[in-house]
Design a protein around this motif. Structure first.
Motif, PDB file in Angstrom:
ATOM      1  N   GLY A  22       0.872  -1.033   0.129  1.00 18.51           N
ATOM      2  CA  GLY A  22       0.040   0.005  -0.198  1.00 18.51           C
ATOM      3  C   GLY A  22       0.844   1.189   0.095  1.00 18.51           C
ATOM      4  O   GLY A  22       0.547   2.120  -0.778  1.00 18.51           O
ATOM      5  N   GLU A  23       1.991   1.254   0.732  1.00 22.45           N
ATOM      6  CA  GLU A  23       2.924   2.393   0.806  1.00 22.45           C
ATOM      7  C   GLU A  23       3.419   2.665  -0.604  1.00 22.45           C
ATOM      8  O   GLU A  23       3.855   3.836  -0.964  1.00 22.45           O
ATOM      9  N   ALA A  24       3.806   1.543  -1.167  1.00 19.94           N
ATOM     10  CA  ALA A  24       4.410   1.602  -2.465  1.00 19.94           C
ATOM     11  C   ALA A  24       3.378   2.375  -3.468  1.00 19.94           C
ATOM     12  O   ALA A  24       3.858   3.223  -4.300  1.00 19.94           O
ATOM     13  N   VAL A  25       2.249   2.095  -3.286  1.00 18.54           N
ATOM     14  CA  VAL A  25       1.153   2.689  -4.220  1.00 18.54           C
ATOM     15  C   VAL A  25       0.875   4.082  -3.732  1.00 18.54           C
ATOM     16  O   VAL A  25       0.660   5.085  -4.806  1.00 18.54           O
TER      17      VAL A  25
ATOM     18  N   LEU B 259       1.973   9.975  -5.316  1.00 15.36           N
ATOM     19  CA  LEU B 259       2.473  11.269  -5.223  1.00 15.36           C
ATOM     20  C   LEU B 259       3.589  11.556  -6.236  1.00 15.36           C
ATOM     21  O   LEU B 259       3.549  12.694  -6.692  1.00 15.36           O
ATOM     22  N   ALA B 260       4.289  10.661  -6.552  1.00 14.43           N
ATOM     23  CA  ALA B 260       5.543  10.844  -7.476  1.00 14.43           C
ATOM     24  C   ALA B 260       5.010  11.088  -8.676  1.00 14.43           C
ATOM     25  O   ALA B 260       5.476  11.867  -9.896  1.00 14.43           O
TER      26      ALA B 260
ATOM     27  N   ARG C 101       6.909   6.577  10.436  1.00 19.98           N
ATOM     28  CA  ARG C 101       7.445   5.499   9.211  1.00 19.98           C
ATOM     29  C   ARG C 101       7.008   5.938   8.015  1.00 19.98           C
ATOM     30  O   ARG C 101       7.729   5.975   6.949  1.00 19.98           O
ATOM     31  N   LEU C 102       5.698   6.084   7.829  1.00 17.09           N
ATOM     32  CA  LEU C 102       5.198   6.704   6.626  1.00 17.09           C
ATOM     33  C   LEU C 102       5.816   8.083   6.090  1.00 17.09           C
ATOM     34  O   LEU C 102       6.168   8.333   5.075  1.00 17.09           O
ATOM     35  N   LEU C 103       5.896   9.048   6.952  1.00 18.01           N
ATOM     36  CA  LEU C 103       6.308  10.234   6.806  1.00 18.01           C
ATOM     37  C   LEU C 103       7.871  10.304   6.258  1.00 18.01           C
ATOM     38  O   LEU C 103       8.167  10.727   5.438  1.00 18.01           O
ATOM     39  N   ALA C 104       8.590   9.168   6.831  1.00 11.34           N
ATOM     40  CA  ALA C 104       9.886   9.039   6.940  1.00 11.34           C
ATOM     41  C   ALA C 104      10.169   8.569   5.130  1.00 11.34           C
ATOM     42  O   ALA C 104      10.957   8.903   4.598  1.00 11.34           O
ATOM     43  N   ALA C 105       9.338   7.669   4.915  1.00 12.79           N
ATOM     44  CA  ALA C 105       9.090   7.172   3.434  1.00 12.79           C
ATOM     45  C   ALA C 105       8.829   8.213   2.489  1.00 12.79           C
ATOM     46  O   ALA C 105       9.670   8.261   1.460  1.00 12.79           O
ATOM     47  N   VAL C 106       8.097   8.973   2.496  1.00  9.15           N
ATOM     48  CA  VAL C 106       7.575  10.134   1.940  1.00  9.15           C
ATOM     49  C   VAL C 106       8.871  11.360   1.633  1.00  9.15           C
ATOM     50  O   VAL C 106       9.237  11.700   0.750  1.00  9.15           O
TER      51      VAL C 106
ATOM     52  N   TYR D 144      -7.378   3.435  -4.199  1.00  6.48           N
ATOM     53  CA  TYR D 144      -6.121   2.912  -5.174  1.00  6.48           C
ATOM     54  C   TYR D 144      -5.379   1.580  -4.880  1.00  6.48           C
ATOM     55  O   TYR D 144      -4.708   1.112  -5.812  1.00  6.48           O
ATOM     56  N   TRP D 145      -5.852   0.828  -3.777  1.00  5.70           N
ATOM     57  CA  TRP D 145      -4.978  -0.321  -3.547  1.00  5.70           C
ATOM     58  C   TRP D 145      -5.813  -0.922  -2.547  1.00  5.70           C
ATOM     59  O   TRP D 145      -6.298   0.099  -1.509  1.00  5.70           O
ATOM     60  N   LYS D 146      -5.770  -2.066  -2.599  1.00  7.19           N
ATOM     61  CA  LYS D 146      -6.642  -2.652  -1.290  1.00  7.19           C
ATOM     62  C   LYS D 146      -6.338  -4.158  -1.296  1.00  7.19           C
ATOM     63  O   LYS D 146      -5.696  -4.863  -2.112  1.00  7.19           O
ATOM     64  N   TRP D 147      -5.975  -4.980   0.057  1.00  6.89           N
ATOM     65  CA  TRP D 147      -5.668  -6.229   0.393  1.00  6.89           C
ATOM     66  C   TRP D 147      -6.389  -6.290   1.676  1.00  6.89           C
ATOM     67  O   TRP D 147      -6.283  -5.834   2.723  1.00  6.89           O
TER      68      TRP D 147
END
Ligand SMILES: C[S@@+](CC[C@H](N)C(=O)[O-])C[C@H]1O[C@@H](n2cnc3c(N)ncnc32)[C@H](O)[C@@H]1O
Length: 226
Positions: A31-34, A39-40, A62-67, A209-212
């Motif tokens: 989900g983070e990759a999507v 954003l990219a 952790r999510l903010l760090a990835a962004v 935009y994504w689901k699991w």
């Protein structure tokens, strides 16, 4: 936030989550990759720089760090959480970093302190807003829209409701958790309802935009912009 209404007020609950490590819950990286790709790519509009980011319910960031890692053009960010344990962990993570990250202790069940936070071109959240009651989720979506610049994206990687109790139980079995041990702070809402709330808040190009299973990326853009 009180322990009676939300387990995240306790250091034990927050600490147990952090102890599971950055790969929890399973599949979050998909989900983070999507989210990062959205954003990219500029989402549905032109590619645009990400300059100022708000993370709602940041945990240890952790999510903010990835962004931040994906967008070296970010010049400032704000991370919000109500848990003192998480606020401390996020402050430690971002201390001395290249980007100025303000970590604000704030209960998302109360209105966002918009005057204090400022404005943003990107608002993100992961696995946090489902701890608020549904009425508050709706208000928060409207507050996220109001704090965003035109053309900016709101991306909520979230734990959502299943359509039947059997599917709900199967989700927990799939992540190797006994359904009886579900976080008592969970207040899960269905994807369709939440997409409607995002549209009601004024977002456009709203979609899942994504689901699991019970993990989903719900996102939309503030109309306007370049
Ligand atoms: C499952 S953790 C997710 C943390 C982080 N976003 C991540 O993806 O790892 C849920 C987070 O929501 C925060 N949270 C829960 N209820 C909240 C509330 N009412 N106000 C602010 N933060 C809250 C918790 O303290 C915790 O950091």
């Amino acid at each position: 936030m009180t322990a009676a209404t939300n387990e995240w007020a306790t250091a034990a609950h927050a600490g147990a989550y952090l102890d599971r490590g950055p790969e929890w819950p399973p599949h979050r990286f998909e989900g983070e990759a999507v989210l990062l790709a959205l954003l990219a790519s500029g989402g549905t509009g032109p590619v645009r720089p990400v300059r100022r980011v708000l993370d709602l319910g940041t945990g240890d960031g952790r999510l903010l760090a990835a962004v931040l890692a994906a967008h070296p053009e970010v010049d400032s960010a704000v991370a919000v959480d109500a848990s003192p344990t998480m606020v401390h962990a996020a402050r430690q993570r971002f201390a001395g970093g290249a980007v100025a990250v303000q970590v604000v202790e704030h209960n998302l069940e109360l209105p966002l302190p918009a005057h204090r936070l400022g404005r943003f071109d990107t608002v993100i959240s992961s696995f946090a807003i489902h701890h608020c009651p549904d009425g508050r989720k709706r208000e928060l979506y409207a507050e996220a829209a109001a704090i965003l610049e035109p053309g900016g994206w709101f991306c909520n990687l979230e734990h959502v409701a299943s359509s039947t109790p059997a599917i709900h139980a199967a989700f927990f079995h799939a992540i190797d958790v006994d359904p009886a041990d579900e976080d008592p702070s969970n207040k899960l809402a269905p994807v369709a309802a939440q997409l409607g709330w995002l549209e009601d808040a004024g977002f456009v190009d709203v979609d899942c935009y994504w689901k699991w299973r019970e993990e989903a990326l719900l996102a939309g853009a503030r109309p306007g912009g370049p």
